[in-house]
Write a protein that holds these residues in place. Structure first.
Motif, mmCIF file in Angstrom:
data_model
loop_
_atom_site.group_PDB
_atom_site.id
_atom_site.type_symbol
_atom_site.label_atom_id
_atom_site.label_comp_id
_atom_site.label_asym_id
_atom_site.label_seq_id
_atom_site.Cartn_x
_atom_site.Cartn_y
_atom_site.Cartn_z
ATOM 1 N N GLN A 75 -5.272 10.275 6.796
ATOM 2 C CA GLN A 75 -4.674 9.168 6.059
ATOM 3 C C GLN A 75 -3.721 8.420 6.971
ATOM 4 N N ASP A 108 -8.448 1.292 -5.261
ATOM 5 C CA ASP A 108 -8.590 2.717 -5.571
ATOM 6 C C ASP A 108 -9.731 3.038 -6.536
ATOM 7 N N HIS A 300 -2.336 -0.728 -2.351
ATOM 8 C CA HIS A 300 -2.516 0.643 -2.820
ATOM 9 C C HIS A 300 -2.155 1.588 -1.679
ATOM 10 N N THR A 301 -1.435 2.640 -1.998
ATOM 11 C CA THR A 301 -0.994 3.583 -0.965
ATOM 12 C C THR A 301 -2.175 4.140 -0.171
ATOM 13 N N TYR A 302 -3.265 4.420 -0.877
ATOM 14 C CA TYR A 302 -4.431 5.014 -0.211
ATOM 15 C C TYR A 302 -5.488 3.968 0.166
ATOM 16 N N ASN A 305 -8.432 4.604 2.815
ATOM 17 C CA ASN A 305 -8.290 5.994 3.238
ATOM 18 C C ASN A 305 -9.474 6.378 4.121
#
Length: 421
Positions: A75, A108, A300-302, A305
Motif C-alpha cells: 500500500q 473503493d 479514498h485512502t486505499y 491499492n
C-alpha cells in the motif's frame, strides 16, 4: 458454537431484516463455482457472489499475481505517488474501454464510483462558471447506497427514509423499442426547464430492478440527445462491465459513448474491493487550472491499492483470453436454449437474456418481496444452488468458468423448484 451462532452476537448484515431473518449461513471455503458451508454442504454460486467472481472463486492466476504484488508493494498513498501496478492497470483498461475514455480515477466500490462520477459532473460545470443542480436517471434504476448514487437510484425500498435529503433527479422510462420519441420529448422539457448536469444510467441492463433489459437504439438516441444538449452522460457499468453482456462493456453495443464510465465488481475478479471512474479528456481538462480550488478534491485512502491493481490486471488478462471469451459464448448459447425450454412453463411469465445474464419473471400473485422470494431462495439452497431472486424474478449470472454439468444443474434446479410452487 457454530459460525452462524457466533455471527448473530455482533454482526449487522446488509439488505436484511434481522427481526424476521436472523440467520446467515456460514461459508468457509470457495473454489471455482462452488461455495462450501461450515457443515460441508456445497452450493453452485450461480450469481458469482453479486457478479464479482466472474473468473471463479480463488482463481489461481489472480492469486498468483496478487501474491507477487504483496511481496513487492502492499500500500502507498496515491495522492503524491504512483506505482507500476496502477500504471499497468490504466494501460490495460484503456485498451478495452470505449475509445473516447482517456483518464481513470480510483475508488473503493461501485457506489463510490458513481458518487465520484456525479461529483465530477457537478464540478465540471462549476469550474466553467455554470452551476447545475439537476440530474436525469431511469425509473427503477439502482446505482448504489452513498447519497449521490442513492439519489440517482429509483427503487424506493432502498431510499425511503432518505428521500428528503437527496439531490434533484428527473426520471424517464427506459427505452423499449417503441417509446423513444416520447422519451425524447420528455427529455427536451426537462432540459429546457432545468439546469441539468448529467444523465446517469445502467446501460442495457437494470440489475436490481430484476435484470430488466432495454433497447440499445433507444438508449443511443437518449445519449445523443443529452450530449447534443450539453448534458454529460454517465454509464454505470458496475454490474454490466467486464464481459457479462457478451461484450467487454454494455456501452460497446451503443454507438454513442458515455462521457464517464463507472466500474467495479468484476474489476478485480472478486478478489478485493476496488472501483474506477473513467472519463474523457475534455472532462479531465476542465479541472486543470492555476486555481487549486478547481482541482478534484475527492480521495479514498486505499485509492489504487497495489494489491487491488494486481488483481484487476490479472482479471483483464483472463477476460481478454481466448478461453474466457469462448466460455462467455458457451454460457450465452446455453442460456438461449434454456430460455426456449422454460418460457412455456406454466409459472413463467417472461424470459430474457444477454451474454451470461439470464432472467425469468414468474407468473404468480405471491407477495413479490416476501413469501415468494424466501420460498425460492430456501428451495434453491436445498438443491445445492445459490440463486438470490429479486422479488418474482429469478436470474442467473454464473462465473465464466462454470462447467456444462454445473450449468445444467442450475437449469434443472430452477425447473424443479418451479414445478414445486
Amino acid at each position: 458454537m457454530t459460525l452462524q451462532e457466533r455471527d448473530k452476537k455482533h454482526i449487522w448484515h446488509p439488505l436484511k431484516q434481522h427481526q424476521t431473518h436472523p440467520n446467515s449461513l456460514g461459508i468457509v471455503k470457495a473454489k471455482g463455482c462452488i461455495l462450501t458451508d461450515e457443515h460441508g454442504n456445497e452450493y453452485i454460486d450461480a450469481i458469482s457472489s453479486w457478479y464479482t467472481c466472474m473468473f471463479g472463486h480463488c482463481n489461481e492466476y489472480i492469486i498468483g499475481k496478487v501474491h507477487q504484488q504483496m511481496q513487492q508493494l502492499d500500500q502507498v498513498m496515491f495522492s503524491d505517488f504512483t506505482h507500476p501496478a496502477a500504471v499497468e492497470l490504466s494501460e490495460k483498461l484503456m485498451a478495452i474501454l470505449p475509445q473516447n475514455q482517456a483518464k481513470i480515477f480510483f475508488n473503493d466500490n461501485g457506489s463510490t464510483a458513481v458518487e465520484s462520477a456525479i461529483k465530477m459532473a457537478l464540478q465540471y460545470y462549476f469550474n466553467k462558471g455554470d452551476q447545475r443542480t439537476t440530474f436525469i436517471a431511469f425509473e427503477n434504476g439502482f446505482h448504489g447506497d452513498t447519497f449521490g448514487a442513492m439519489s440517482a437510484s429509483g427503487l424506493s425500498v432502498y431510499n425511503g427514509p432518505f428521500e428528503d435529503f437527496l439531490i434533484n433527479i428527473h426520471r424517464i422510462p427506459v427505452p423499449n423499442g417503441n417509446n423513444h420519441v416520447e422519451i425524447l420529448q420528455q427529455l427536451e422539457a426537462i432540459v429546457n426547464n432545468n439546469k441539468v448536469a448529467a444523465f446517469v444510467y445502467e446501460p442495457l441492463v437494470q440489475g436490481a430492478a430484476g435484470m430488466k433489459i432495454h433497447n440499445a437504439d433507444g438508449l443511443d438516441a437518449i445519449i445523443k440527445f443529452c450530449q447534443s444538449n450539453n448534458v454529460l452522460t454517465i454509464a454505470d457499468e458496475v454490474m454490466t462491465g467486464f464481459g457479462k453482456t457478451g461484450k467487454y462493456f454494455a456501452s460497446d453495443y451503443i454507438e454513442t459513448k458515455p462521457n464517464i464510465i463507472c466500474l467495479s465488481k468484476a474489476l478485480t475478479g472478486g478478489m478485493v474491493p476496488m472501483a474506477i471512474t473513467s472519463c474523457t479528456q475534455e472532462i479531465y481538462d476542465a479541472f486543470l487550472s492555476n486555481d487549486i480550488a478547481k482541482g478534484y478534491f475527492h480521495c479514498h485512502t486505499y485509492s489504487a491499492n497495489p494489491i487491488g491493481c494486481a488483481a484487476a490486471i490479472a482479471s483483464i488478462d483472463l477476460l481478454t483470453s481466448e478461453e474466457i471469451q469462448k466460455n462467455i459464448q458457451r454460457v450465452s448459447r446455453s442460456h438461449v436454449e434454456f430460455g426456449e425450454k422454460i418460457k412455456t412453463h406454466a409459472k413463467v411469465k417472461s424470459t430474457r437474456n444477454i451474454g451470461v445474464i439470464f432472467a425469468l419473471d414468474l407468473d404468480t400473485n405471491m407477495e413479490r418481496y416476501g413469501t415468494l422470494r424466501d420460498l425460492l431462495l430456501s428451495s434453491f439452497m436445498k438443491e445445492g444452488v445459490f440463486l438470490r431472486p429479486l422479488g418474482n424474478t429469478i436470474y442467473i449470472q454464473v462465473p465464466y468458468v462454470i462447467t456444462d454439468a454445473q450449468l445444467e444443474k442450475v437449469y434443472t434446479t430452477i425447473e424443479k423448484v418451479l414445478n414445486q410452487l
